[in-house]
Design a protein around this motif. Structure first.
Motif, PDB file in Angstrom:
ATOM      1  N   LYS A   1       3.260  16.473  11.475  1.00 19.75           N
ATOM      2  CA  LYS A   1       3.747  15.506  10.492  1.00 19.75           C
ATOM      3  C   LYS A   1       2.833  14.292  10.540  1.00 19.75           C
ATOM      4  CE  LYS A   1       8.115  13.476   9.071  1.00 19.75           C
ATOM      5  NZ  LYS A   1       9.540  13.350   9.427  1.00 19.75           N
ATOM      6  N   VAL A   2       2.258  13.945   9.388  1.00 18.77           N
ATOM      7  CA  VAL A   2       1.272  12.863   9.328  1.00 18.77           C
ATOM      8  C   VAL A   2       1.691  11.829   8.281  1.00 18.77           C
ATOM      9  CG1 VAL A   2      -1.165  12.307   8.990  1.00 18.77           C
ATOM     10  CG2 VAL A   2      -0.527  14.537   9.911  1.00 18.77           C
ATOM     11  N   THR A   3       1.666  10.567   8.689  1.00 14.15           N
ATOM     12  CA  THR A   3       1.917   9.451   7.781  1.00 14.15           C
ATOM     13  C   THR A   3       0.594   8.733   7.579  1.00 14.15           C
ATOM     14  OG1 THR A   3       4.159   9.240   8.651  1.00 14.15           O
ATOM     15  CG2 THR A   3       3.279   7.356   7.431  1.00 14.15           C
ATOM     16  N   PHE A   4       0.220   8.531   6.298  1.00  9.16           N
ATOM     17  CA  PHE A   4      -1.090   7.946   6.007  1.00  9.16           C
ATOM     18  C   PHE A   4      -1.060   7.074   4.760  1.00  9.16           C
ATOM     19  CE2 PHE A   4      -0.809  11.933   3.760  1.00  9.16           C
ATOM     20  CZ  PHE A   4      -1.436  11.725   2.544  1.00  9.16           C
ATOM     21  N   TYR A   5      -2.077   6.202   4.659  1.00  8.76           N
ATOM     22  CA  TYR A   5      -2.255   5.346   3.480  1.00  8.76           C
ATOM     23  C   TYR A   5      -3.034   6.131   2.427  1.00  8.76           C
ATOM     24  CZ  TYR A   5      -0.785   1.400   6.338  1.00  8.76           C
ATOM     25  OH  TYR A   5      -0.070   0.549   7.140  1.00  8.76           O
ATOM     26  N   THR A   6      -2.437   6.272   1.255  1.00 11.92           N
ATOM     27  CA  THR A   6      -3.062   7.077   0.206  1.00 11.92           C
ATOM     28  C   THR A   6      -4.318   6.438  -0.386  1.00 11.92           C
ATOM     29  OG1 THR A   6      -1.586   6.115  -1.460  1.00 11.92           O
ATOM     30  CG2 THR A   6      -0.892   8.194  -0.425  1.00 11.92           C
ATOM     31  N   ASP A   7      -4.491   5.130  -0.190  1.00  6.33           N
ATOM     32  CA  ASP A   7      -5.702   4.495  -0.713  1.00  6.33           C
ATOM     33  C   ASP A   7      -6.881   4.615   0.248  1.00  6.33           C
ATOM     34  OD1 ASP A   7      -4.529   2.745   1.121  1.00  6.33           O
ATOM     35  OD2 ASP A   7      -5.275   0.953   0.095  1.00  6.33           O
ATOM     36  N   ARG A   8      -6.658   5.170   1.455  1.00  6.95           N
ATOM     37  CA  ARG A   8      -7.733   5.313   2.436  1.00  6.95           C
ATOM     38  C   ARG A   8      -8.107   6.763   2.732  1.00  6.95           C
ATOM     39  NH1 ARG A   8      -5.636   1.116   6.946  1.00  6.95           N
ATOM     40  NH2 ARG A   8      -5.332  -0.643   5.558  1.00  6.95           N
ATOM     41  N   THR A   9      -7.153   7.667   2.578  1.00  8.00           N
ATOM     42  CA  THR A   9      -7.430   9.076   2.848  1.00  8.00           C
ATOM     43  C   THR A   9      -6.494   9.944   2.029  1.00  8.00           C
ATOM     44  OG1 THR A   9      -7.870  10.692   4.607  1.00  8.00           O
ATOM     45  CG2 THR A   9      -5.889   9.336   4.862  1.00  8.00           C
ATOM     46  N   ASN A  10      -6.641  11.248   2.154  1.00  6.58           N
ATOM     47  CA  ASN A  10      -5.762  12.165   1.435  1.00  6.58           C
ATOM     48  C   ASN A  10      -5.457  13.374   2.314  1.00  6.58           C
ATOM     49  OD1 ASN A  10      -7.886  14.140   1.104  1.00  6.58           O
ATOM     50  ND2 ASN A  10      -8.709  12.826  -0.509  1.00  6.58           N
ATOM     51  N   ILE A  11      -4.585  14.229   1.841  1.00  6.87           N
ATOM     52  CA  ILE A  11      -4.139  15.356   2.654  1.00  6.87           C
ATOM     53  C   ILE A  11      -5.279  16.318   2.980  1.00  6.87           C
ATOM     54  CG2 ILE A  11      -3.359  16.730   0.690  1.00  6.87           C
ATOM     55  CD1 ILE A  11      -0.979  17.598   2.512  1.00  6.87           C
ATOM     56  N   GLU A  12      -6.224  16.477   2.079  1.00  7.97           N
ATOM     57  CA  GLU A  12      -7.355  17.379   2.344  1.00  7.97           C
ATOM     58  C   GLU A  12      -8.229  16.858   3.486  1.00  7.97           C
ATOM     59  OE1 GLU A  12      -7.587  20.463   1.206  1.00  7.97           O
ATOM     60  OE2 GLU A  12      -5.712  20.010   0.157  1.00  7.97           O
ATOM     61  N   ASN A  13      -8.451  15.545   3.528  1.00  2.61           N
ATOM     62  CA  ASN A  13      -9.222  14.950   4.635  1.00  2.61           C
ATOM     63  C   ASN A  13      -8.500  15.143   5.967  1.00  2.61           C
ATOM     64  OD1 ASN A  13     -11.152  14.081   2.847  1.00  2.61           O
ATOM     65  ND2 ASN A  13     -10.473  11.966   2.828  1.00  2.61           N
ATOM     66  N   ILE A  14      -7.183  15.034   5.935  1.00  2.00           N
ATOM     67  CA  ILE A  14      -6.393  15.204   7.156  1.00  2.00           C
ATOM     68  C   ILE A  14      -6.462  16.652   7.631  1.00  2.00           C
ATOM     69  CG2 ILE A  14      -4.049  15.131   8.102  1.00  2.00           C
ATOM     70  CD1 ILE A  14      -3.650  12.669   6.159  1.00  2.00           C
ATOM     71  N   LYS A  15      -6.326  17.596   6.711  1.00  6.02           N
ATOM     72  CA  LYS A  15      -6.438  19.021   7.070  1.00  6.02           C
ATOM     73  C   LYS A  15      -7.821  19.320   7.641  1.00  6.02           C
ATOM     74  CE  LYS A  15      -3.276  20.788   3.554  1.00  6.02           C
ATOM     75  NZ  LYS A  15      -3.188  21.655   2.363  1.00  6.02           N
TER      76      LYS A  15
ATOM     77  N   LYS B   1       0.845  -1.184   0.000  1.00 16.96           N
ATOM     78  CA  LYS B   1       0.000   0.000   0.000  1.00 16.96           C
ATOM     79  C   LYS B   1       0.881   1.235   0.000  1.00 16.96           C
ATOM     80  CE  LYS B   1      -3.918  -2.041   2.124  1.00 16.96           C
ATOM     81  NZ  LYS B   1      -4.187  -3.172   2.525  1.00 16.96           N
ATOM     82  N   ALA B   2       0.459   2.223  -0.735  1.00 19.63           N
ATOM     83  CA  ALA B   2       1.230   3.458  -0.811  1.00 19.63           C
ATOM     84  C   ALA B   2       1.063   4.255   0.476  1.00 19.63           C
ATOM     85  CB  ALA B   2       0.762   4.275  -2.011  1.00 19.63           C
ATOM     86  N   ILE B   3       2.183   4.563   1.090  1.00 14.91           N
ATOM     87  CA  ILE B   3       2.184   5.358   2.304  1.00 14.91           C
ATOM     88  C   ILE B   3       2.862   6.682   1.988  1.00 14.91           C
ATOM     89  CG2 ILE B   3       3.092   5.549   4.642  1.00 14.91           C
ATOM     90  CD1 ILE B   3       2.818   2.585   4.940  1.00 14.91           C
ATOM     91  N   GLN B   4       2.280   7.768   2.484  1.00  8.59           N
ATOM     92  CA  GLN B   4       2.814   9.100   2.242  1.00  8.59           C
ATOM     93  C   GLN B   4       2.948   9.832   3.578  1.00  8.59           C
ATOM     94  OE1 GLN B   4       0.457  11.375  -0.479  1.00  8.59           O
ATOM     95  NE2 GLN B   4       1.771  13.163  -0.367  1.00  8.59           N
ATOM     96  N   THR B   5       3.980  10.638   3.705  1.00  7.93           N
ATOM     97  CA  THR B   5       4.174  11.469   4.885  1.00  7.93           C
ATOM     98  C   THR B   5       4.180  12.925   4.451  1.00  7.93           C
ATOM     99  OG1 THR B   5       5.461   9.743   5.974  1.00  7.93           O
ATOM    100  CG2 THR B   5       5.699  11.967   6.834  1.00  7.93           C
ATOM    101  N   VAL B   6       3.378  13.733   5.130  1.00  6.09           N
ATOM    102  CA  VAL B   6       3.297  15.157   4.818  1.00  6.09           C
ATOM    103  C   VAL B   6       3.491  15.975   6.092  1.00  6.09           C
ATOM    104  CG1 VAL B   6       1.772  14.881   2.820  1.00  6.09           C
ATOM    105  CG2 VAL B   6       0.791  15.198   5.081  1.00  6.09           C
ATOM    106  N   THR B   7       3.932  17.200   5.919  1.00 10.40           N
ATOM    107  CA  THR B   7       4.048  18.128   7.033  1.00 10.40           C
ATOM    108  C   THR B   7       3.072  19.260   6.789  1.00 10.40           C
ATOM    109  OG1 THR B   7       6.364  17.552   7.359  1.00 10.40           O
ATOM    110  CG2 THR B   7       5.608  19.611   8.342  1.00 10.40           C
TER     111      THR B   7
END
Length: 121
Positions: free
Chosen positions: A68-82, A24-30
């Motif tokens: 700093k958030v690490t998330f699965y890109t197939d379950r959520t996205n940066i806009e949902n986190i914001k 699964k694709a995992i992404q980390t954003v700040t």
């Protein structure tokens, strides 16, 4: 013998395809969280994000005012986190805090212009 070779190649192809799908694709954003003031803010955001589907890990740095958030890109996205951070009562990059949630925050977690923030010693 030829059938066995074809069968083995077929099974190898299927198993390789399944392995590729299981990664699964995992992404980390700040995310800039400029309204974060204290340890209480940190705990609130981290507990809010822990309930967000797809979020693997979150770390709030209230001194640098970042999350700093690490998330699965197939379950959520940066806009949902914001949006989740905003629903907790805090600004997140370009998404402003939910007003009702912000009003419920303790005084120390509110922006300095609203009479909150950490006291300078």
């Amino acid at each position: 013998m030829k059938k066995l070779s074809v069968m083995l190649l077929f099974l190898f192809g299927i198993s390789a395809g399944l392995l590729a799908q299981s990664k699964k694709a995992i992404q980390t954003v700040t995310i800039k969280t400029p309204s974060v003031q204290c340890e209480s803010c940190k705990k609130k955001i981290e507990s809010f994000l822990a309930r967000e589907e797809g979020v693997e890990k979150s770390v709030v740095d209230f001194k640098r005012k970042t999350t700093k958030v690490t998330f699965y890109t197939d379950r959520t996205n940066i806009e949902n986190i914001k949006t989740a951070i905003a629903n907790a009562g805090y600004d997140a990059d370009d998404v402003t805090a939910n007003e009702e949630s912000y009003q419920k925050l303790p005084k120390c977690c509110k922006k300095p212009e609203d009479g909150g923030g950490m006291k300078k010693q």
